[in-house]
Design a protein around this motif. Structure first.
Motif, PDB file in Angstrom:
ATOM      1  N   SER A 149     -16.256 -27.838  53.576  1.00  0.00           N
ATOM      2  CA  SER A 149     -17.224 -28.412  54.509  1.00  0.00           C
ATOM      3  C   SER A 149     -16.596 -28.450  55.887  1.00  0.00           C
ATOM      4  O   SER A 149     -15.382 -28.536  56.020  1.00  0.00           O
ATOM      5  CB  SER A 149     -17.635 -29.819  54.065  1.00  0.00           C
ATOM      6  OG  SER A 149     -16.522 -30.672  53.996  1.00  0.00           O
TER       7      SER A 149
ATOM      8  N   ALA B 121     -14.776 -26.208  47.251  1.00  0.00           N
ATOM      9  CA  ALA B 121     -15.935 -26.344  48.128  1.00  0.00           C
ATOM     10  C   ALA B 121     -15.467 -26.767  49.514  1.00  0.00           C
ATOM     11  O   ALA B 121     -14.725 -27.748  49.652  1.00  0.00           O
ATOM     12  CB  ALA B 121     -16.908 -27.366  47.565  1.00  0.00           C
TER      13      ALA B 121
ATOM     14  N   TYR C 108     -13.738 -19.514  44.440  1.00  0.00           N
ATOM     15  CA  TYR C 108     -13.432 -19.733  43.028  1.00  0.00           C
ATOM     16  C   TYR C 108     -12.132 -19.050  42.645  1.00  0.00           C
ATOM     17  O   TYR C 108     -11.730 -18.047  43.245  1.00  0.00           O
ATOM     18  CB  TYR C 108     -14.560 -19.188  42.155  1.00  0.00           C
ATOM     19  CG  TYR C 108     -15.907 -19.794  42.442  1.00  0.00           C
ATOM     20  CD1 TYR C 108     -16.823 -19.135  43.259  1.00  0.00           C
ATOM     21  CD2 TYR C 108     -16.263 -21.027  41.909  1.00  0.00           C
ATOM     22  CE1 TYR C 108     -18.068 -19.689  43.530  1.00  0.00           C
ATOM     23  CE2 TYR C 108     -17.495 -21.588  42.179  1.00  0.00           C
ATOM     24  CZ  TYR C 108     -18.392 -20.911  42.985  1.00  0.00           C
ATOM     25  OH  TYR C 108     -19.624 -21.472  43.250  1.00  0.00           O
TER      26      TYR C 108
ATOM     27  N   SER D  40     -12.931 -24.368  41.394  1.00  0.00           N
ATOM     28  CA  SER D  40     -13.802 -24.248  42.559  1.00  0.00           C
ATOM     29  C   SER D  40     -13.159 -24.953  43.743  1.00  0.00           C
ATOM     30  O   SER D  40     -12.473 -25.968  43.578  1.00  0.00           O
ATOM     31  CB  SER D  40     -15.166 -24.884  42.279  1.00  0.00           C
ATOM     32  OG  SER D  40     -15.815 -24.271  41.192  1.00  0.00           O
TER      33      SER D  40
ATOM     34  N   ASP E  37     -18.233 -17.333  47.428  1.00  0.00           N
ATOM     35  CA  ASP E  37     -19.692 -17.431  47.442  1.00  0.00           C
ATOM     36  C   ASP E  37     -20.096 -18.025  48.777  1.00  0.00           C
ATOM     37  O   ASP E  37     -19.979 -19.241  48.987  1.00  0.00           O
ATOM     38  CB  ASP E  37     -20.183 -18.293  46.275  1.00  0.00           C
ATOM     39  CG  ASP E  37     -21.703 -18.311  46.150  1.00  0.00           C
ATOM     40  OD1 ASP E  37     -22.391 -18.181  47.184  1.00  0.00           O
ATOM     41  OD2 ASP E  37     -22.202 -18.463  45.025  1.00  0.00           O
ATOM     42  N   ASN E  38     -20.541 -17.172  49.681  1.00  0.00           N
ATOM     43  CA  ASN E  38     -20.872 -17.642  51.028  1.00  0.00           C
ATOM     44  C   ASN E  38     -22.047 -18.620  51.016  1.00  0.00           C
ATOM     45  O   ASN E  38     -22.071 -19.579  51.794  1.00  0.00           O
ATOM     46  CB  ASN E  38     -21.198 -16.453  51.927  1.00  0.00           C
ATOM     47  CG  ASN E  38     -19.993 -15.574  52.170  1.00  0.00           C
ATOM     48  OD1 ASN E  38     -18.852 -16.041  52.120  1.00  0.00           O
ATOM     49  ND2 ASN E  38     -20.233 -14.297  52.419  1.00  0.00           N
ATOM     50  N   ALA E  39     -23.009 -18.400  50.134  1.00  0.00           N
ATOM     51  CA  ALA E  39     -24.186 -19.271  50.084  1.00  0.00           C
ATOM     52  C   ALA E  39     -23.817 -20.699  49.672  1.00  0.00           C
ATOM     53  O   ALA E  39     -24.399 -21.672  50.163  1.00  0.00           O
ATOM     54  CB  ALA E  39     -25.220 -18.685  49.124  1.00  0.00           C
ATOM     55  N   LYS E  40     -22.845 -20.813  48.788  1.00  0.00           N
ATOM     56  CA  LYS E  40     -22.410 -22.131  48.320  1.00  0.00           C
ATOM     57  C   LYS E  40     -21.206 -22.649  49.108  1.00  0.00           C
ATOM     58  O   LYS E  40     -20.731 -23.757  48.853  1.00  0.00           O
ATOM     59  CB  LYS E  40     -22.075 -22.081  46.833  1.00  0.00           C
ATOM     60  CG  LYS E  40     -23.289 -21.779  45.968  1.00  0.00           C
ATOM     61  CD  LYS E  40     -22.936 -21.844  44.494  1.00  0.00           C
ATOM     62  CE  LYS E  40     -24.183 -21.607  43.635  1.00  0.00           C
ATOM     63  NZ  LYS E  40     -23.869 -21.649  42.190  1.00  0.00           N
ATOM     64  N   ASN E  41     -20.715 -21.836  50.024  1.00  0.00           N
ATOM     65  CA  ASN E  41     -19.537 -22.190  50.820  1.00  0.00           C
ATOM     66  C   ASN E  41     -18.379 -22.626  49.928  1.00  0.00           C
ATOM     67  O   ASN E  41     -17.705 -23.636  50.180  1.00  0.00           O
ATOM     68  CB  ASN E  41     -19.857 -23.288  51.843  1.00  0.00           C
ATOM     69  CG  ASN E  41     -19.051 -23.122  53.119  1.00  0.00           C
ATOM     70  OD1 ASN E  41     -18.772 -22.001  53.555  1.00  0.00           O
ATOM     71  ND2 ASN E  41     -18.666 -24.225  53.716  1.00  0.00           N
ATOM     72  N   THR E  42     -18.152 -21.834  48.920  1.00  0.00           N
ATOM     73  CA  THR E  42     -17.176 -22.172  47.881  1.00  0.00           C
ATOM     74  C   THR E  42     -16.356 -20.939  47.527  1.00  0.00           C
ATOM     75  O   THR E  42     -16.874 -19.814  47.517  1.00  0.00           O
ATOM     76  CB  THR E  42     -17.903 -22.703  46.633  1.00  0.00           C
ATOM     77  OG1 THR E  42     -18.615 -23.907  46.986  1.00  0.00           O
ATOM     78  CG2 THR E  42     -16.928 -23.021  45.514  1.00  0.00           C
TER      79      THR E  42
ATOM     80  N   THR F 243     -17.377 -22.528  57.612  1.00  0.00           N
ATOM     81  CA  THR F 243     -17.807 -21.629  56.539  1.00  0.00           C
ATOM     82  C   THR F 243     -16.600 -20.921  55.939  1.00  0.00           C
ATOM     83  O   THR F 243     -15.643 -20.575  56.642  1.00  0.00           O
ATOM     84  CB  THR F 243     -18.795 -20.567  57.060  1.00  0.00           C
ATOM     85  OG1 THR F 243     -18.122 -19.731  58.001  1.00  0.00           O
ATOM     86  CG2 THR F 243     -20.012 -21.219  57.715  1.00  0.00           C
TER      87      THR F 243
END
Length: 126
Positions: free
Chosen positions: A24, A22, A79, A20, A72-77, A27
Protein backbone atom coordinates in the motif's frame (compact mmCIF):
# COMPACT_ATOMS: atom_id res chain seq x y z
CA UNK A 1 4.80 2.41 1.74
CA UNK A 2 3.59 -0.52 3.80
CA UNK A 3 4.15 -4.17 3.04
CA UNK A 4 2.00 -6.89 4.60
CA UNK A 5 3.36 -10.42 4.29
CA UNK A 6 1.15 -13.42 4.91
CA UNK A 7 0.75 -17.07 4.02
CA UNK A 8 3.30 -18.72 6.25
CA UNK A 9 2.57 -21.83 8.24
CA UNK A 10 3.56 -25.37 9.06
CA UNK A 11 3.94 -27.81 6.18
CA UNK A 12 5.48 -31.21 5.71
CA UNK A 13 8.58 -31.74 3.63
CA UNK A 14 7.61 -31.88 -0.03
CA UNK A 15 4.58 -29.66 0.47
CA UNK A 16 3.74 -26.24 -0.87
CA UNK A 17 2.90 -22.78 0.44
CA UNK A 18 2.17 -19.49 -1.22
CA UNK A 19 3.32 -16.31 0.46
CA UNK A 20 1.69 -13.00 -0.31
CA UNK A 21 3.04 -9.48 0.06
CA UNK A 22 0.36 -6.82 -0.22
CA UNK A 23 1.65 -3.31 -0.80
CA UNK A 24 0.00 0.00 0.00
CA UNK A 25 1.13 3.53 -0.67
CA UNK A 26 2.80 2.64 -3.95
CA UNK A 27 2.07 0.28 -6.79
CA UNK A 28 4.08 -2.93 -6.97
CA UNK A 29 4.51 -2.19 -10.64
CA UNK A 30 6.60 0.86 -9.74
CA UNK A 31 8.80 -1.05 -7.32
CA UNK A 32 11.28 -3.88 -7.45
CA UNK A 33 10.00 -6.52 -5.04
CA UNK A 34 12.10 -9.02 -3.19
CA UNK A 35 11.79 -11.87 -0.75
CA UNK A 36 14.35 -12.59 1.95
CA UNK A 37 14.40 -15.18 4.70
CA UNK A 38 16.09 -15.64 8.03
CA UNK A 39 16.47 -19.04 9.58
CA UNK A 40 17.03 -19.44 13.33
CA UNK A 41 20.57 -18.52 14.24
CA UNK A 42 21.44 -17.46 10.69
CA UNK A 43 21.80 -14.21 8.82
CA UNK A 44 19.09 -12.89 6.57
CA UNK A 45 19.32 -14.44 3.11
CA UNK A 46 18.02 -13.14 -0.18
CA UNK A 47 15.58 -15.50 -1.93
CA UNK A 48 14.10 -13.85 -5.02
CA UNK A 49 13.44 -10.55 -6.80
CA UNK A 50 10.94 -9.35 -9.35
CA UNK A 51 12.17 -6.11 -10.84
CA UNK A 52 9.93 -3.15 -11.58
CA UNK A 53 10.81 -3.47 -15.26
CA UNK A 54 9.57 -7.05 -15.32
CA UNK A 55 11.55 -9.59 -17.22
CA UNK A 56 12.99 -12.74 -15.77
CA UNK A 57 12.92 -12.92 -11.98
CA UNK A 58 16.00 -13.74 -9.95
CA UNK A 59 16.41 -16.59 -7.48
CA UNK A 60 19.03 -17.84 -5.09
CA UNK A 61 20.37 -21.18 -6.32
CA UNK A 62 18.89 -23.07 -3.37
CA UNK A 63 15.32 -22.38 -4.50
CA UNK A 64 15.62 -22.39 -8.29
CA UNK A 65 13.11 -24.74 -9.83
CA UNK A 66 11.07 -24.89 -6.62
CA UNK A 67 10.03 -21.28 -5.90
CA UNK A 68 8.30 -18.85 -8.24
CA UNK A 69 7.85 -15.13 -7.66
CA UNK A 70 5.01 -13.36 -9.41
CA UNK A 71 3.25 -10.02 -9.40
CA UNK A 72 -0.45 -9.19 -9.59
CA UNK A 73 -0.77 -5.54 -10.50
CA UNK A 74 -4.56 -5.51 -10.02
CA UNK A 75 -4.23 -6.73 -6.44
CA UNK A 76 -1.03 -4.77 -5.82
CA UNK A 77 0.47 -7.94 -4.43
CA UNK A 78 3.56 -10.03 -5.00
CA UNK A 79 3.56 -13.77 -4.39
CA UNK A 80 6.15 -16.40 -3.66
CA UNK A 81 4.92 -19.84 -4.62
CA UNK A 82 7.04 -22.40 -2.78
CA UNK A 83 6.90 -26.00 -3.91
CA UNK A 84 8.80 -29.11 -2.83
CA UNK A 85 9.59 -27.46 0.46
CA UNK A 86 12.48 -28.81 2.49
CA UNK A 87 13.29 -28.49 6.21
CA UNK A 88 16.13 -26.16 5.19
CA UNK A 89 13.50 -23.69 3.95
CA UNK A 90 12.31 -23.13 7.49
CA UNK A 91 12.67 -19.41 8.21
CA UNK A 92 10.89 -16.15 8.69
CA UNK A 93 10.22 -14.78 5.22
CA UNK A 94 10.27 -11.05 4.60
CA UNK A 95 9.11 -9.13 1.60
CA UNK A 96 10.98 -6.01 0.61
CA UNK A 97 10.53 -3.28 -1.95
CA UNK A 98 12.65 -0.71 -3.69
CA UNK A 99 11.38 2.34 -5.48
CA UNK A 100 12.00 1.78 -9.17
CA UNK A 101 14.64 -0.31 -10.78
CA UNK A 102 17.36 -2.36 -9.13
CA UNK A 103 20.37 -3.41 -11.13
CA UNK A 104 21.18 -7.08 -11.45
CA UNK A 105 24.30 -6.97 -9.31
CA UNK A 106 22.34 -5.42 -6.43
CA UNK A 107 19.18 -7.58 -6.31
CA UNK A 108 20.48 -9.78 -3.50
CA UNK A 109 21.61 -6.97 -1.19
CA UNK A 110 19.25 -6.12 1.67
CA UNK A 111 20.51 -2.55 1.49
CA UNK A 112 19.08 -2.21 -2.02
CA UNK A 113 15.53 -2.20 -0.65
CA UNK A 114 13.73 0.75 0.88
CA UNK A 115 10.77 -0.90 2.57
CA UNK A 116 10.26 -4.10 4.52
CA UNK A 117 7.30 -6.13 5.65
CA UNK A 118 6.94 -7.70 9.08
CA UNK A 119 7.79 -11.28 8.14
CA UNK A 120 5.83 -14.52 8.04
CA UNK A 121 7.05 -17.78 9.53
CA UNK A 122 7.43 -20.87 7.39
CA UNK A 123 8.12 -24.15 9.17
CA UNK A 124 8.84 -27.29 7.18
CA UNK A 125 8.78 -30.53 9.11
CA UNK A 126 10.72 -33.59 8.02
Amino acid sequence: VQLQASGGGLVQSGGSLRLSCAASGRTVRSMSMGWFRQAPGKEREWVSTYRSSGGNPYYVDAVKGRFTISRDNAKNTVYLQMNRLEPEDTAVYYCAARDGHVITSQVSRAGSYDYWGQGTLVTVSS
